[in-house]
Design a protein around this motif. Structure first.
Motif, PDB file in Angstrom:
ATOM      1  N   ASP A  15      -1.242  -6.908  -4.723  1.00 36.48           N
ATOM      2  CA  ASP A  15      -0.262  -5.829  -4.653  1.00 36.48           C
ATOM      3  C   ASP A  15      -0.090  -5.118  -5.998  1.00 36.48           C
ATOM      4  O   ASP A  15       0.338  -5.726  -6.976  1.00 36.48           O
ATOM      5  CB  ASP A  15       1.078  -6.400  -4.192  1.00 36.48           C
ATOM      6  N   SER A  43      -1.051   3.683  -3.118  1.00 32.51           N
ATOM      7  CA  SER A  43      -1.433   4.383  -1.895  1.00 32.51           C
ATOM      8  C   SER A  43      -2.511   3.614  -1.147  1.00 32.51           C
ATOM      9  O   SER A  43      -2.430   3.430   0.074  1.00 32.51           O
ATOM     10  CB  SER A  43      -1.925   5.792  -2.256  1.00 32.51           C
ATOM     11  N   ALA A  46      -1.023   0.591   0.526  1.00 31.17           N
ATOM     12  CA  ALA A  46      -0.297   0.942   1.748  1.00 31.17           C
ATOM     13  C   ALA A  46      -1.266   1.280   2.887  1.00 31.17           C
ATOM     14  O   ALA A  46      -1.039   0.898   4.037  1.00 31.17           O
ATOM     15  CB  ALA A  46       0.644   2.112   1.474  1.00 31.17           C
ATOM     16  N   HIS A  49      -2.632  -1.722   4.480  1.00 32.17           N
ATOM     17  CA  HIS A  49      -1.646  -2.369   5.348  1.00 32.17           C
ATOM     18  C   HIS A  49      -1.221  -1.475   6.515  1.00 32.17           C
ATOM     19  O   HIS A  49      -0.305  -1.836   7.251  1.00 32.17           O
ATOM     20  CB  HIS A  49      -0.431  -2.804   4.523  1.00 32.17           C
ATOM     21  N   GLY A  50      -1.865  -0.318   6.659  1.00 30.96           N
ATOM     22  CA  GLY A  50      -1.576   0.571   7.785  1.00 30.96           C
ATOM     23  C   GLY A  50      -0.306   1.375   7.651  1.00 30.96           C
ATOM     24  O   GLY A  50       0.160   1.960   8.629  1.00 30.96           O
ATOM     25  N   ASP A  51       0.271   1.457   6.467  1.00 32.58           N
ATOM     26  CA  ASP A  51       1.514   2.197   6.246  1.00 32.58           C
ATOM     27  C   ASP A  51       1.198   3.560   5.635  1.00 32.58           C
ATOM     28  O   ASP A  51       1.254   3.745   4.424  1.00 32.58           O
ATOM     29  CB  ASP A  51       2.432   1.385   5.342  1.00 32.58           C
ATOM     30  N   LEU A  52       0.870   4.522   6.485  1.00 31.94           N
ATOM     31  CA  LEU A  52       0.448   5.839   5.994  1.00 31.94           C
ATOM     32  C   LEU A  52       1.589   6.635   5.371  1.00 31.94           C
ATOM     33  O   LEU A  52       1.354   7.422   4.452  1.00 31.94           O
ATOM     34  CB  LEU A  52      -0.206   6.630   7.118  1.00 31.94           C
ATOM     35  N   ALA A  53       2.813   6.450   5.836  1.00 34.03           N
ATOM     36  CA  ALA A  53       3.945   7.174   5.246  1.00 34.03           C
ATOM     37  C   ALA A  53       4.159   6.741   3.797  1.00 34.03           C
ATOM     38  O   ALA A  53       4.347   7.580   2.914  1.00 34.03           O
ATOM     39  CB  ALA A  53       5.209   6.943   6.067  1.00 34.03           C
ATOM     40  N   THR A  54       4.122   5.447   3.547  1.00 22.81           N
ATOM     41  CA  THR A  54       4.261   4.950   2.175  1.00 22.81           C
ATOM     42  C   THR A  54       3.072   5.391   1.331  1.00 22.81           C
ATOM     43  O   THR A  54       3.235   5.754   0.165  1.00 22.81           O
ATOM     44  CB  THR A  54       4.386   3.412   2.168  1.00 22.81           C
TER      45      THR A  54
END
Length: 120
Positions: A15, A43, A46, A49-54
């Motif tokens: 991370d 970016s 994220a 981890h599949g978190d496109l907004a983050t």
């Protein structure tokens, strides 16, 4: 392609939001100015981890680059599977100048008060 997958896997496991794992951006450390790549590792983490907004919040231009790479790679793979020539895109000088201009504008805007939404 294996190197890209391995890189995203590493950044997904280690991370960048935790201090001490990656070096600090030298431009940000020396001047306080966000470079166009600042937030790129967060970016990528994220996205892994599949978190496109983050991911978009950390560096929207990096996300656009990830999408462009994925589209070019998918097109290359489809052409290779059909036995068609697989020479990649051949950007002209105007394309490189446009990209450089976009990076310059992105860098300037994210360092101005009204562009605060673009900061990581």
């Amino acid at each position: 392609m294996a190197a890209v997958v391995a890189s995203f896997a590493f950044v997904g496991l280690v991370d960048p939001n935790e201090p001490g794992h990656y070096p600090a951006c030298p431009l940000l450390a020396l001047t306080g100015i966000y470079c166009p790549a600042c937030g790129g590792l967060r970016s990528a983490h994220a996205v892994a981890h599949g978190d496109l907004a983050t991911a978009a919040g950390a560096n929207v231009l990096a996300v656009a680059g990830y999408v462009a790479f994925a589209l070019f790679w998918a097109a290359w793979t489809a052409r290779a599977a059909r036995g068609l020539p697989t020479s990649g895109p051949r950007p002209a000088a105007a394309h490189w100048w446009t990209l450089a201009g976009l990076l310059l504008v992105f860098t300037a805007v994210r360092n101005l008060p009204f562009g605060e939404a673009l900061t990581p």
